[in-house]
Design a protein around this motif. Structure first.
Motif, PDB file in Angstrom:
ATOM      1  N   PRO A  77       8.785  14.558  -3.805  1.00 48.41           N
ATOM      2  CA  PRO A  77      10.236  14.808  -3.440  1.00 48.41           C
ATOM      3  C   PRO A  77      10.616  16.128  -2.666  1.00 48.41           C
ATOM      4  N   LEU A  78      11.372  15.905  -1.590  1.00 43.80           N
ATOM      5  CA  LEU A  78      12.031  17.162  -0.974  1.00 43.80           C
ATOM      6  C   LEU A  78      12.835  18.016  -1.797  1.00 43.80           C
ATOM      7  N   ASP A  79      13.525  17.357  -2.682  1.00 47.65           N
ATOM      8  CA  ASP A  79      14.680  18.256  -3.394  1.00 47.65           C
ATOM      9  C   ASP A  79      13.901  19.216  -4.533  1.00 47.65           C
ATOM     10  N   ASP A  80      12.684  18.509  -5.288  1.00 47.18           N
ATOM     11  CA  ASP A  80      11.873  19.039  -5.962  1.00 47.18           C
ATOM     12  C   ASP A  80      10.928  19.885  -5.436  1.00 47.18           C
ATOM     13  N   LEU A  81      10.713  20.120  -3.985  1.00 46.32           N
ATOM     14  CA  LEU A  81       9.945  20.963  -3.426  1.00 46.32           C
ATOM     15  C   LEU A  81      10.888  22.331  -3.142  1.00 46.32           C
ATOM     16  N   LEU A  82      12.305  22.215  -2.646  1.00 47.64           N
ATOM     17  CA  LEU A  82      13.272  22.964  -2.569  1.00 47.64           C
ATOM     18  C   LEU A  82      13.412  23.899  -3.847  1.00 47.64           C
ATOM     19  N   ASP A  83      13.370  23.189  -4.775  1.00 49.16           N
ATOM     20  CA  ASP A  83      13.568  23.809  -6.171  1.00 49.16           C
ATOM     21  C   ASP A  83      12.446  24.736  -6.694  1.00 49.16           C
ATOM     22  N   LEU A  84      11.302  24.332  -6.112  1.00 48.29           N
ATOM     23  CA  LEU A  84       9.903  24.955  -6.615  1.00 48.29           C
ATOM     24  C   LEU A  84      10.044  26.334  -5.831  1.00 48.29           C
ATOM     25  N   VAL A  85      10.381  26.316  -4.437  1.00 48.91           N
ATOM     26  CA  VAL A  85      10.161  27.425  -3.463  1.00 48.91           C
ATOM     27  C   VAL A  85      11.376  28.291  -4.049  1.00 48.91           C
ATOM     28  N   THR A  86      12.472  27.656  -4.252  1.00 47.49           N
ATOM     29  CA  THR A  86      13.794  28.711  -4.790  1.00 47.49           C
ATOM     30  C   THR A  86      13.381  29.458  -6.110  1.00 47.49           C
ATOM     31  N   ARG A  87      12.542  28.792  -7.123  1.00 46.39           N
ATOM     32  CA  ARG A  87      12.368  29.403  -8.336  1.00 46.39           C
ATOM     33  C   ARG A  87      11.459  30.335  -8.078  1.00 46.39           C
ATOM     34  N   MET A  88      10.415  30.094  -7.231  1.00 46.02           N
ATOM     35  CA  MET A  88       9.393  31.186  -7.069  1.00 46.02           C
ATOM     36  C   MET A  88       9.719  32.508  -6.370  1.00 46.02           C
ATOM     37  N   VAL A  89      10.673  32.407  -5.491  1.00 40.81           N
ATOM     38  CA  VAL A  89      11.404  33.119  -4.811  1.00 40.81           C
ATOM     39  C   VAL A  89      12.418  34.195  -5.872  1.00 40.81           C
ATOM     40  N   LEU A  90      12.925  33.366  -6.544  1.00 40.61           N
ATOM     41  CA  LEU A  90      13.666  34.325  -7.637  1.00 40.61           C
ATOM     42  C   LEU A  90      12.867  35.080  -8.598  1.00 40.61           C
ATOM     43  N   VAL A  91      12.036  34.360  -9.031  1.00 39.83           N
ATOM     44  CA  VAL A  91      10.746  34.854 -10.096  1.00 39.83           C
ATOM     45  C   VAL A  91      10.150  36.033  -9.495  1.00 39.83           C
ATOM     46  N   PHE A  92       9.633  36.107  -8.459  1.00 39.63           N
ATOM     47  CA  PHE A  92       8.890  37.181  -7.705  1.00 39.63           C
ATOM     48  C   PHE A  92       9.895  38.075  -7.211  1.00 39.63           C
ATOM     49  N   GLY A  93      11.119  38.017  -6.903  1.00 35.48           N
ATOM     50  CA  GLY A  93      12.133  38.982  -6.627  1.00 35.48           C
ATOM     51  C   GLY A  93      12.687  39.710  -7.538  1.00 35.48           C
ATOM     52  N   LEU A  94      12.936  39.170  -8.826  1.00 37.94           N
ATOM     53  CA  LEU A  94      13.167  39.733  -9.876  1.00 37.94           C
ATOM     54  C   LEU A  94      12.099  40.359 -10.663  1.00 37.94           C
ATOM     55  N   SER A  95      10.857  39.967 -10.484  1.00 32.00           N
ATOM     56  CA  SER A  95       9.666  40.729 -11.000  1.00 32.00           C
ATOM     57  C   SER A  95       9.609  42.177 -10.275  1.00 32.00           C
ATOM     58  N   PHE A  96       9.876  42.218  -9.016  1.00 31.74           N
ATOM     59  CA  PHE A  96       9.971  43.553  -8.315  1.00 31.74           C
ATOM     60  C   PHE A  96      11.005  44.396  -8.700  1.00 31.74           C
ATOM     61  N   GLU A  97      12.117  44.008  -9.489  1.00 34.20           N
ATOM     62  CA  GLU A  97      13.068  44.923  -9.863  1.00 34.20           C
ATOM     63  C   GLU A  97      12.631  45.633 -11.256  1.00 34.20           C
ATOM     64  N   LEU A  98      11.531  45.337 -11.823  1.00 36.75           N
ATOM     65  CA  LEU A  98      11.065  46.002 -13.081  1.00 36.75           C
ATOM     66  C   LEU A  98      11.059  47.435 -13.047  1.00 36.75           C
ATOM     67  N   PRO A  99      10.753  48.018 -12.070  1.00 34.50           N
ATOM     68  CA  PRO A  99      10.600  49.390 -11.829  1.00 34.50           C
ATOM     69  C   PRO A  99      12.026  50.018 -11.691  1.00 34.50           C
ATOM     70  N   LEU A 100      12.918  49.422 -11.320  1.00 32.98           N
ATOM     71  CA  LEU A 100      14.384  49.861 -10.916  1.00 32.98           C
ATOM     72  C   LEU A 100      14.876  49.885 -12.401  1.00 32.98           C
ATOM     73  N   LEU A 101      14.610  48.707 -13.255  1.00 32.98           N
ATOM     74  CA  LEU A 101      15.217  48.669 -14.513  1.00 32.98           C
ATOM     75  C   LEU A 101      14.701  49.989 -15.418  1.00 32.98           C
ATOM     76  N   LEU A 102      13.341  50.265 -15.383  1.00 29.79           N
ATOM     77  CA  LEU A 102      12.870  51.101 -16.261  1.00 29.79           C
ATOM     78  C   LEU A 102      13.482  52.576 -15.762  1.00 29.79           C
ATOM     79  N   VAL A 103      13.542  52.818 -14.402  1.00 38.18           N
ATOM     80  CA  VAL A 103      14.397  53.979 -13.941  1.00 38.18           C
ATOM     81  C   VAL A 103      15.660  54.126 -14.510  1.00 38.18           C
ATOM     82  N   MET A 104      16.441  53.000 -14.302  1.00 41.20           N
ATOM     83  CA  MET A 104      17.889  52.901 -14.961  1.00 41.20           C
ATOM     84  C   MET A 104      17.940  53.280 -16.262  1.00 41.20           C
TER      85      MET A 104
END
Length: 314
Positions: free
Chosen positions: A172-199
């Protein structure tokens, strides 16, 4: 002649009555919502192109429009066909994609409105830190989103490989879009880990030495996260995600160690000329207090001699 409220000079420190704060918040929210609505309406005319951009990596790897030879090489002969179920699903999907595009592409406007509402209440050094965190956090999030978008084809190949032989995979197309959105958010937030440690280090919550002591657990945790986020048997794909996070983590540790050393040097030098020194609140004995009081007395009062029956000349 009375001046209108608009012509009044603003407080340089951003102080205003509660009613003015609420009025400014309403205006900022209205401008942000207007920008999101405008971009959403414009994106509705191009939502097909947006969907094609989002789904292109997966279709290129496991799409059923590929030849059998290409499928045999890429996904063990399995393919997926994107479907849309329901009569109203295409319309709701168009609204969902357009609204998502409106929020993303209008982010400079609503982020500026949020900053313009918060900034007047911040001190100069707090604004400097806020600029640094925003200027660093946005590129880190985009880098994580790019890595998520780049590993989507490999992830799709592995997941589609679990489909039993002789069974069609309808995605289903809506499931595919949810998967892409979820992966983008998870990967993007994981790259914020160093910034959180510095703060946390700048606020004094953790030290660089303690962060350095966590390096074994952090490497293990980042590796496990990369393995789960990229379900592929190819170790290069896993290292493509884990490697940058390792580098960012050790960069945050190095920054924290330097910041701790600078903080210790500043404490050893003592307060600056324009800073107040710490008060000595240690209790003293009564005899010591009388001695100190006598030593601090004025020259005329230090002597116990009386002149004409009085303590001083007057």
């Amino acid at each position: 002649m009375l001046k209108s409220a608009r012509n009044k000079e603003k407080d340089p420190e951003g102080r205003m009555p509660l009613a003015e704060h609420l009025r400014e918040l309403r205006n900022r929210l209205a401008k942000a919502m207007l920008a999101i609505v405008v971009i959403t309406v414009l994106a509705a005319f191009f939502y097909n192109d947006i969907i094609n951009i989002i789904t292109k990596p997966i279709l290129d790897s496991v799409g059923c429009d590929k030849t059998f030879e290409e499928l045999a090489k890429s996904s063990k002969g399995q393919c997926a066909q994107i479907t849309v179920n329901g009569l109203l699903t295409p319309f709701t999907l168009a609204l969902k994609v357009s609204l998502m595009a409106g929020v993303v592409f209008a982010s400079p406007v609503w982020l500026y409105q949020l900053w313009a509402f918060i900034a007047p209440g911040l001190h100069r050094h707090e604004r400097k830190y806020a600029y640094a965190f925003v200027g660093t956090g946005a590129p880190l999030f985009l880098a994580g989103a790019y890595f998520a978008y780049s590993v989507l084809p490999t992830t799709a190949k592995v997941l589609i490989g679990f489909t039993p032989s002789g069974v069609s995979n309808l995605l289903p197309l809506d499931d595919l879009l949810d998967l892409v959105t979820r992966m983008v958010l998870v990967f993007g937030l994981s790259f914020e880990l160093p910034l959180l440690l510095v703060m946390l280090n700048l606020t004094g919550a953790i030290t660089g030495k303690r962060m350095l002591g966590w390096w074994r657990a952090m490497i293990m945790g980042i590796t496990v996260f990369a393995a789960l986020a990229t379900p592929s048997t190819d170790p290069l794909t896993m290292l493509a995600l884990a490697g940058p996070i390792w580098i960012l983590y050790f960069g945050a540790v190095a920054f924290s160690l330097v910041n701790d050393r600078r903080k210790r040097r500043r404490e050893a030098e003592g307060p600056d000329d324009d800073e107040a020194s710490d008060l000595d609140l240690t209790p003293e004995e009564i005899g010591e207090v009388e001695t100190v009081s006598a030593s601090r007395a004025l020259p005329e009062q230090a002597s116990s001699d009386r002149v004409n029956g009085y303590d001083d000349v007057t």
